[in-house]
Design a protein around this motif. Sequence first.
Motif, PDB file in Angstrom:
ATOM      1  N   LEU A  61      47.771  25.089  21.326  1.00  0.00           N
ATOM      2  CA  LEU A  61      48.178  25.831  19.855  1.00  0.00           C
ATOM      3  C   LEU A  61      49.706  26.753  20.184  1.00  0.00           C
ATOM      4  CD1 LEU A  61      44.868  26.954  18.313  1.00  0.00           C
ATOM      5  CD2 LEU A  61      46.364  24.886  17.936  1.00  0.00           C
ATOM      6  N   GLY A  62      50.090  27.132  21.464  1.00  0.00           N
ATOM      7  CA  GLY A  62      50.951  28.106  21.417  1.00  0.00           C
ATOM      8  C   GLY A  62      50.676  29.621  21.179  1.00  0.00           C
ATOM      9  N   PRO A  63      51.587  30.705  21.294  1.00  0.00           N
ATOM     10  CA  PRO A  63      51.324  31.773  21.218  1.00  0.00           C
ATOM     11  C   PRO A  63      50.658  32.423  20.060  1.00  0.00           C
ATOM     12  CG  PRO A  63      53.693  31.653  21.207  1.00  0.00           C
ATOM     13  CD  PRO A  63      52.940  30.252  21.559  1.00  0.00           C
ATOM     14  N   ARG A  64      51.428  32.023  18.914  1.00  0.00           N
ATOM     15  CA  ARG A  64      50.794  32.711  17.355  1.00  0.00           C
ATOM     16  C   ARG A  64      49.463  32.023  17.305  1.00  0.00           C
ATOM     17  NH1 ARG A  64      53.495  30.994  12.829  1.00  0.00           N
ATOM     18  NH2 ARG A  64      53.445  29.025  13.914  1.00  0.00           N
ATOM     19  N   LYS A  65      49.208  30.861  17.073  1.00  0.00           N
ATOM     20  CA  LYS A  65      47.929  30.272  16.700  1.00  0.00           C
ATOM     21  C   LYS A  65      47.050  30.451  17.832  1.00  0.00           C
ATOM     22  CE  LYS A  65      50.060  25.999  16.001  1.00  0.00           C
ATOM     23  NZ  LYS A  65      50.214  24.883  15.743  1.00  0.00           N
ATOM     24  N   GLY A  66      47.349  30.369  19.122  1.00  0.00           N
ATOM     25  CA  GLY A  66      46.482  30.625  20.284  1.00  0.00           C
ATOM     26  C   GLY A  66      45.933  32.066  20.218  1.00  0.00           C
ATOM     27  N   ALA A  67      46.885  33.049  19.698  1.00  0.00           N
ATOM     28  CA  ALA A  67      46.369  34.429  19.597  1.00  0.00           C
ATOM     29  C   ALA A  67      45.402  34.545  18.623  1.00  0.00           C
ATOM     30  CB  ALA A  67      47.568  35.353  19.780  1.00  0.00           C
ATOM     31  N   LEU A  68      45.693  33.856  17.439  1.00  0.00           N
ATOM     32  CA  LEU A  68      45.029  33.967  16.063  1.00  0.00           C
ATOM     33  C   LEU A  68      43.570  33.452  16.383  1.00  0.00           C
ATOM     34  CD1 LEU A  68      44.752  34.733  13.271  1.00  0.00           C
ATOM     35  CD2 LEU A  68      45.625  32.617  12.679  1.00  0.00           C
ATOM     36  N   ALA A  69      43.603  32.514  17.234  1.00  0.00           N
ATOM     37  CA  ALA A  69      41.990  31.983  17.501  1.00  0.00           C
ATOM     38  C   ALA A  69      41.316  32.853  18.423  1.00  0.00           C
ATOM     39  CB  ALA A  69      42.294  30.361  18.370  1.00  0.00           C
ATOM     40  N   VAL A  70      41.939  33.279  19.463  1.00  0.00           N
ATOM     41  CA  VAL A  70      41.022  34.370  20.200  1.00  0.00           C
ATOM     42  C   VAL A  70      40.948  35.417  19.776  1.00  0.00           C
ATOM     43  CG1 VAL A  70      41.517  35.866  22.378  1.00  0.00           C
ATOM     44  CG2 VAL A  70      42.148  33.206  22.362  1.00  0.00           C
ATOM     45  N   ALA A  71      41.640  36.239  18.687  1.00  0.00           N
ATOM     46  CA  ALA A  71      41.453  37.160  18.032  1.00  0.00           C
ATOM     47  C   ALA A  71      40.253  37.086  16.875  1.00  0.00           C
ATOM     48  CB  ALA A  71      42.819  37.842  17.190  1.00  0.00           C
ATOM     49  N   LEU A  72      40.378  35.978  16.227  1.00  0.00           N
ATOM     50  CA  LEU A  72      39.355  35.717  15.526  1.00  0.00           C
ATOM     51  C   LEU A  72      38.110  35.550  16.116  1.00  0.00           C
ATOM     52  CD1 LEU A  72      38.319  34.839  12.659  1.00  0.00           C
ATOM     53  CD2 LEU A  72      38.969  32.303  13.024  1.00  0.00           C
ATOM     54  N   PHE A  73      37.904  34.829  17.184  1.00  0.00           N
ATOM     55  CA  PHE A  73      36.730  34.939  18.177  1.00  0.00           C
ATOM     56  C   PHE A  73      36.059  36.197  18.480  1.00  0.00           C
ATOM     57  CE2 PHE A  73      34.522  34.839  21.967  1.00  0.00           C
ATOM     58  CZ  PHE A  73      33.468  33.816  21.771  1.00  0.00           C
ATOM     59  N   ALA A  74      37.123  37.036  18.904  1.00  0.00           N
ATOM     60  CA  ALA A  74      36.983  38.663  19.358  1.00  0.00           C
ATOM     61  C   ALA A  74      36.199  39.374  18.145  1.00  0.00           C
ATOM     62  CB  ALA A  74      38.253  39.118  20.151  1.00  0.00           C
ATOM     63  N   VAL A  75      37.101  39.242  17.115  1.00  0.00           N
ATOM     64  CA  VAL A  75      36.522  39.999  16.098  1.00  0.00           C
ATOM     65  C   VAL A  75      34.794  39.631  15.444  1.00  0.00           C
ATOM     66  CG1 VAL A  75      36.723  40.242  13.596  1.00  0.00           C
ATOM     67  CG2 VAL A  75      38.747  40.476  15.019  1.00  0.00           C
ATOM     68  N   PRO A  97      30.592  46.705  32.678  1.00  0.00           N
ATOM     69  CA  PRO A  97      31.692  46.746  33.894  1.00  0.00           C
ATOM     70  C   PRO A  97      32.761  45.590  33.799  1.00  0.00           C
ATOM     71  CG  PRO A  97      29.619  47.290  34.741  1.00  0.00           C
ATOM     72  CD  PRO A  97      29.327  46.798  33.507  1.00  0.00           C
ATOM     73  N   THR A  98      32.300  44.509  33.306  1.00  0.00           N
ATOM     74  CA  THR A  98      33.025  43.266  32.995  1.00  0.00           C
ATOM     75  C   THR A  98      34.036  43.490  31.810  1.00  0.00           C
ATOM     76  OG1 THR A  98      31.566  41.904  32.125  1.00  0.00           O
ATOM     77  CG2 THR A  98      31.652  42.170  34.494  1.00  0.00           C
ATOM     78  N   ALA A  99      34.129  44.294  30.909  1.00  0.00           N
ATOM     79  CA  ALA A  99      34.648  44.348  29.852  1.00  0.00           C
ATOM     80  C   ALA A  99      36.288  43.975  29.995  1.00  0.00           C
ATOM     81  CB  ALA A  99      34.776  46.027  29.211  1.00  0.00           C
ATOM     82  N   GLY A 100      36.942  44.441  31.048  1.00  0.00           N
ATOM     83  CA  GLY A 100      38.274  44.000  31.321  1.00  0.00           C
ATOM     84  C   GLY A 100      38.639  42.545  31.101  1.00  0.00           C
ATOM     85  N   PHE A 101      37.532  41.681  31.488  1.00  0.00           N
ATOM     86  CA  PHE A 101      37.778  40.259  31.512  1.00  0.00           C
ATOM     87  C   PHE A 101      37.910  39.740  30.112  1.00  0.00           C
ATOM     88  CE2 PHE A 101      36.074  41.188  35.719  1.00  0.00           C
ATOM     89  CZ  PHE A 101      36.913  40.181  36.496  1.00  0.00           C
ATOM     90  N   PHE A 102      36.995  40.384  29.226  1.00  0.00           N
ATOM     91  CA  PHE A 102      36.903  40.053  27.975  1.00  0.00           C
ATOM     92  C   PHE A 102      38.273  40.341  27.098  1.00  0.00           C
ATOM     93  CE2 PHE A 102      35.010  40.977  23.439  1.00  0.00           C
ATOM     94  CZ  PHE A 102      35.453  39.868  22.940  1.00  0.00           C
ATOM     95  N   VAL A 103      38.720  41.669  27.331  1.00  0.00           N
ATOM     96  CA  VAL A 103      39.933  42.212  26.776  1.00  0.00           C
ATOM     97  C   VAL A 103      41.053  41.377  27.152  1.00  0.00           C
ATOM     98  CG1 VAL A 103      41.426  44.489  26.628  1.00  0.00           C
ATOM     99  CG2 VAL A 103      38.870  44.629  26.814  1.00  0.00           C
ATOM    100  N   GLY A 104      41.112  40.903  28.527  1.00  0.00           N
ATOM    101  CA  GLY A 104      42.349  40.192  29.098  1.00  0.00           C
ATOM    102  C   GLY A 104      42.518  38.751  28.330  1.00  0.00           C
ATOM    103  N   TRP A 105      41.604  38.472  27.470  1.00  0.00           N
ATOM    104  CA  TRP A 105      41.662  37.001  26.941  1.00  0.00           C
ATOM    105  C   TRP A 105      42.820  36.967  26.022  1.00  0.00           C
ATOM    106  CZ3 TRP A 105      36.341  34.743  25.089  1.00  0.00           C
ATOM    107  CH2 TRP A 105      35.461  34.571  26.135  1.00  0.00           C
ATOM    108  N   LEU A 106      43.060  37.953  25.101  1.00  0.00           N
ATOM    109  CA  LEU A 106      43.960  38.043  24.205  1.00  0.00           C
ATOM    110  C   LEU A 106      45.628  38.015  24.889  1.00  0.00           C
ATOM    111  CD1 LEU A 106      44.939  37.866  21.043  1.00  0.00           C
ATOM    112  CD2 LEU A 106      44.788  40.356  21.112  1.00  0.00           C
ATOM    113  N   PRO A 107      45.764  39.046  25.849  1.00  0.00           N
ATOM    114  CA  PRO A 107      47.107  38.663  26.496  1.00  0.00           C
ATOM    115  C   PRO A 107      47.196  37.514  27.324  1.00  0.00           C
ATOM    116  CG  PRO A 107      45.806  40.684  27.418  1.00  0.00           C
ATOM    117  CD  PRO A 107      45.114  40.387  26.167  1.00  0.00           C
ATOM    118  N   ALA A 108      46.009  36.983  27.942  1.00  0.00           N
ATOM    119  CA  ALA A 108      46.344  35.765  28.503  1.00  0.00           C
ATOM    120  C   ALA A 108      46.784  34.592  27.612  1.00  0.00           C
ATOM    121  CB  ALA A 108      44.929  35.455  29.264  1.00  0.00           C
ATOM    122  N   VAL A 109      46.261  34.442  26.356  1.00  0.00           N
ATOM    123  CA  VAL A 109      46.643  33.180  25.496  1.00  0.00           C
ATOM    124  C   VAL A 109      48.048  33.680  25.165  1.00  0.00           C
ATOM    125  CG1 VAL A 109      45.578  34.293  23.359  1.00  0.00           C
ATOM    126  CG2 VAL A 109      45.788  31.867  23.915  1.00  0.00           C
TER     127      VAL A 109
END
Length: 212
Positions: A61-75, A97-109
């Motif tokens: 999806l690329g950066p915009r749509k990919g970030a939107l997908a992950v953000a929607l899931f996270a919300v 303690p593993t919170a950072g891995f979940f937080v890292g999804w958005l910058p990763a995508v």
Amino acid sequence: MSAQTSPPRRFGRLESGDLTQAAVFAGLLAALGLPGTLTIGPSGVPITLQTLGVMLAGSILGPRKGALAVALFAVLAIAGLPILAGGRTGLVSLSSPTAGFFVGWLPAVIVIGVLTALMMPRYRVLWGIGINIVGGMAVIYLFGTAGLMLRTDLSWWAALSTNGIYLPGDIAKAVLCGVVAAQVHRARPGLITPWRRRAGASAATEDPQGRG
């Protein structure tokens, strides 16, 4: 009279088709959590298929749509839906303690999406695999390591070393994602707007006569 052409699509604008694609990939992320988790090693970081979904979202999806997908899931996860692997909610993950891995999804995508957009219009599998390793592994490991250091008494090296046991599986995800993304882009070209082409078009618009 010259023929009218449709105006170029603005990078920041999302259309209904974009929102649909983002929603589909948010659903894919949730579906990849259904097989559950496998926890190995002393860190307690679960092995899931959802990081594969993050890689797929960025590379397809690329950066915009990919970030939107992950953000929607996270919300949705933070709102209380048990859609993280193992039936966890976002708040449960963020309090662990593993919170950072979940937080890292958005910058990763975003990283995967940006680098993939720079590679387009032709998706190259080997480059794609490398991009998935950088964004889907290095970025997530960075945030995960920081989270472990904040939530535990582990040193930087000890926290970073906990990721070593996950390398083979994550590399396999990066390879699988690269192969799948190549097939998708071959069948559905245009899912990601090439950044280099857009930059060249902008320069040509600003200097239509090509003056040096």
